[in-house]
Design an enzyme around this catalytic site. Structure first.
Site, short mmCIF file in Angstrom:
data_model
loop_
_atom_site.label_atom_id
_atom_site.label_comp_id
_atom_site.label_asym_id
_atom_site.label_seq_id
_atom_site.Cartn_x
_atom_site.Cartn_y
_atom_site.Cartn_z
N ASP A 128 0.86 -1.17 0.00
CA ASP A 128 0.00 0.00 0.00
C ASP A 128 0.91 1.23 0.00
O ASP A 128 2.14 1.13 0.14
CB ASP A 128 -0.96 -0.02 1.20
CG ASP A 128 -2.19 0.82 0.93
OD1 ASP A 128 -3.24 0.57 1.53
OD2 ASP A 128 -2.12 1.72 0.07
C1 GLC Z 1 -4.33 4.33 -0.27
C2 GLC Z 1 -5.21 3.16 0.06
C3 GLC Z 1 -5.26 2.12 -1.02
C4 GLC Z 1 -5.07 2.77 -2.38
C5 GLC Z 1 -3.68 3.36 -2.43
C6 GLC Z 1 -3.43 4.07 -3.77
O1 GLC Z 1 -3.63 4.77 0.86
O2 GLC Z 1 -4.99 2.49 1.29
O3 GLC Z 1 -6.52 1.45 -0.90
O4 GLC Z 1 -5.25 1.81 -3.40
O5 GLC Z 1 -3.44 4.26 -1.36
O6 GLC Z 1 -4.29 5.15 -3.90
#
Ligand code: GLC
Length: 741
Positions: A295
């Protein structure tokens, strides 16, 4: 034995090996590096600093938007040319994506295309209901079709990867990300997960109108203690395997090309560096042959978790655990070569991660078709077919929570609409609405206007567009307006920013002046229907008590206002069923239906598992949802043979309107070595019934679905008696006993 639909064919594997053999170490590590566009010179503050000022309330949203809009973004072209970037997130638009892709394919040494990802969670420009809403349709075709449309519009935007579906089980309504998943049930969320993967990826992932799915957040992100986002999950291995993992296994079996690690730790081990998740379970047990991305900044955050000494240590641990790609924090590109040299990681580990990344790129056909037709978007965005699908999904996502007969509304009555959310187009888009725009969206008033309905409108509270909060109650003109009306529609709930990421609440009632509005409506005594716009269960016993009808309309997306009016005026008979439990009070959270009995099950006596200041039943139970007709259930039979359990039940439409019913089957293992849930959904079926019509409905599930993990983590299915219920929701009382030999 894994049931996974593999994405890496022998031909792809051979092409990966051939390309890998040509790559330098820097090019290999570059494939593991995902970046977003970053602000460059010419501004005195970085994007992150502007964001911090906004979040701290030092600048308004309008000031932020103005400042950020002017920031030139560095797309790091030179790094792309040098092969130091393998993927981008949040690049948007065919022109920008093609331009960056052309640099990678035509100007880098090996011409490896980029993975271009974005959170296309419930639509790209045509926005569908938020996942928690769509899940209430209990309709796998709806789940799949909306994902297929989202994929088409994502491809037209230059993308080839979505960070969806989010399949985290959520049992605590205080957690804002409950909006992004399918709710509290493992079976329903598993069906949702598989359908989304099929929709995004299609039967052939290399087709030019499909994108790679990403099952997230692996794993148990929804078990955050206290419903506080990013918090620890402290759960047993049994609970991990029985509750939180099944939807991810379903996504993997459906062939999800990628997974995303979760921010949280499980029992003290950050998911980002947890080999049990990625090696033992994902690749070992489930046979996953795709790629795992962290993430955002999660690799760097391993230091904050307190399990890595520094960024380099975090990068080494993450790679060694099976985390293939580093999202957005440059830990891999800045540290892996050094950690390899120190002997903390091996070239084999780097090569394996690169194989996974290249495998997805080949499986997507990116080496054959890296670019997108820039004229496609204008033809696809918001086209009639996509709008019609969004309206249909929105109709099916709504849940009629209460109705004393006020609904459906008579078209010619004198109507008063109150509540600022009724006029809010952008708020209908919900969280993670990709490139959805308010100006394309129908609010409730738009729906009424499109029907030529005569009404008076009073905001009574307004939505603050700078910080997306709900304003105070303004009673001006309300008493007179109520006096003139036959009945009232009250728009109540949350703005889109009140759910989603980093949106945990310690109070899940109505914000701002909404309670005062409800009290004024109750005092006036005129019949009123509450229409809820929200991304989570709300603790609204006072609304249930005062209103004649309560329609759960969530955040339904582009066609919200039209779909709501389709239900309010009876063109569509509401068929949605809740996939989350609504508590009476925030203090009951986490509240979910599939809990164990305890030695003192909640009951009338004081010394039982309950709160003294709350009813023992929820405000609205899992599976609940009314219709404009009624159903009767009778004659439930159940048998087990050849490894399958088959139940049959007769369902009759006893009302005056045709309707679709969602027949639900629940099971309880009466005696087991570990306490089993008092009820668990094990099957469901949709059936269409004309007035007075009855049908014999058959529901089946595998005998293995009766199994569980014993104290030694052995999966067992034991002989014994099982309670079986069939009916309209999780309180169904039509009962039979299944004796499993
Ligand atoms: C965010 C979220 C994730 C998302 C990623 C990219 O922090 O936790 O669900 O896909 O960043 O935007």
């Amino acid at each position: 034995m894994s049931n996974r639909r593999k994405i890496i064919t022998p031909e792809i594997a051979a092409r990966v090996e051939e390309l890998l053999a040509k790559m330098t170490l820097e090019e290999k590590i570059g494939q593991l590096n995902q970046v977003g566009p970053t602000p460059v010179g010419g501004v005195d503050l970085t994007l992150a600093e502007w964001k911090r000022m906004l979040d701290a309330g030092k600048i308004t949203r309008a000031e932020y938007d103005k400042a950020v809009a002017g920031i030139p973004m560095d797309a790091q072209e030179d790094d792309v040319r040098a092969g130091r970037i393998g993927s981008f997130l949040v690049l948007k638009g065919a022109e920008k994506c093609n331009r960056m892709q052309r640099i990678a394919v035509e100007e880098s040494r090996l011409g490896i295309p980029l993975l271009l990802g974005l959170d296309v969670v419930h639509g790209l420009r045509t926005i569908f209901p938020i996942p928690l809403a769509e899940a209430c349709s209990w309709n796998e075709e709806v789940f799949e079709n909306s994902a297929a449309i989202a994929a088409k519009e994502a491809v037209a935007t230059g993308l080839n990867w979505t960070f969806a579906p989010m399949v985290d089980i959520a049992r605590d309504a205080r957690w804002g990300r409950i909006a992004e998943g399918a709710g509290e049930d493992p079976l329903l969320t598993s069906r949702f997960a598989a359908a989304k993967v099929r929709g995004f990826q299609g039967p052939d992932l290399s087709a030019p109108d499909r994108i790679a799915a990403c099952a997230k957040h692996f794993a148990a992100y929804g078990a955050a203690i206290g419903g506080r986002d990013y918090n620890s999950a402290d759960i047993s291995l049994q609970t991990l395997h029985e509750v939180y993992l099944p939807p991810f296994e379903a996504a993997s079996d459906a062939g999800a090309a990628t997974f995303m690690g979760a921010f949280n730790d499980i029992n003290g081990v950050p998911c980002t560096t947890n080999p049990y998740l990625y090696k033992d379970i994902l690749r070992g047990a489930w046979g996953f042959d795709g790629m795992v991305v962290s993430d955002a900044s999660a690799v760097a955050e391993v230091v904050a978790h307190g399990t890595a000494a520094d960024r380099g240590d975090a990068a080494a641990q993450s790679l060694a655990a099976g985390m293939d790609m580093d999202m957005g924090c440059r830990c891999y590109i800045e540290n892996l070569a050094d950690r390899l040299q120190r002997g903390e990681i091996s070239l084999q580990q780097i090569d394996d991660a690169v194989r996974h990344v290249l495998g997805v790129k080949f499986a997507l056909g990116l080496f054959e078709h890296p670019y997108v037709d820039p004229t496609l978007a204008d033809r696809l965005y918001l086209c009639a077919e996509h709008r019609a699908a969004a309206r249909d999904a929105a109709r099916r996502s709504m849940v009629l929570l209460k109705n004393d007969g006020l609904l459906p509304l008579a078209p010619d009555a004198k109507l008063l609409v109150v509540g600022g959310l009724a006029a809010e187009r952008g708020e209908m888009l919900g969280t993670w609405a990709a490139m959805g725009r308010g100006e394309d969206t129908a609010c409730l008033l738009d729906g009424l206007d499109a029907r030529g309905v005569q009404y008076e409108y009073l905001p009574c509270y307004t939505v603050n567009h700078e910080n997306h909060t709900i304003g105070e109650f303004d009673p001006a003109g309300l008493a007179e307006a109520i006096a003139k009306a036959d009945f009232v529609i009250a728009a109540l709930g949350e703005t889109r920013n009140m759910s989603g990421e980093a949106s945990s609440l310690c109070e899940i009632g109505l914000a701002g002046g909404q309670d005062a509005l409800v009290a004024a409506l109750a005092a006036a005594g005129k019949p009123f229907a509450a229409v809820l716009f929200n991304g989570r269960p709300l603790a609204i016993p006072h609304v249930d008590a005062a209103a004649n009808a309560v329609l759960e309309a969530w955040h339904l997306g582009t066609e919200a206002g039209h779909a709501i009016c389709d239900v309010l005026f009876g063109d569509h008979n509401p068929g949605g069923r809740l996939t989350v439990t609504f508590p009476h009070h925030t203090g009951e959270c986490p509240r979910y239906y599939n809990h164990v009995s305890t030695g003192r099950p909640a009951g009338e006596i004081r010394h039982s598992c309950k709160y003294m200041d709350a009813p023992i039943t929820p405000l609205y139970p899992f599976g609940h949802g009314l219709s404009y007709t009624e159903f009767a259930y009778e004659n439930l039979t159940v048998r087990e043979e050849n490894g399958m359990v088959t139940a049959q039940v007769t369902v009759r439409n006893t009302g005056a309107r045709a309707a679709e019913e969602t027949v639900q089957l629940y099971v309880h293992d009466r005696v087991a070595r570990r306490a089993r849930p008092v009820r668990e959904l094990k099957a469901f079926a949709k059936v269409w019934l004309e007035p007075g019509e009855e049908k014999r409905v058959e529901l089946t599930f595998a005998r293995s679905a009766l199994g569980y993990y014993d104290t030694a983590m052995h999966f067992i299915v034991e002989p014994g008696d099982f309670d079986i219920w069939a009916g309209h929701d999780s309180t169904a009382d039509l009962h039979a006993v299944l004796t499993v030999k």
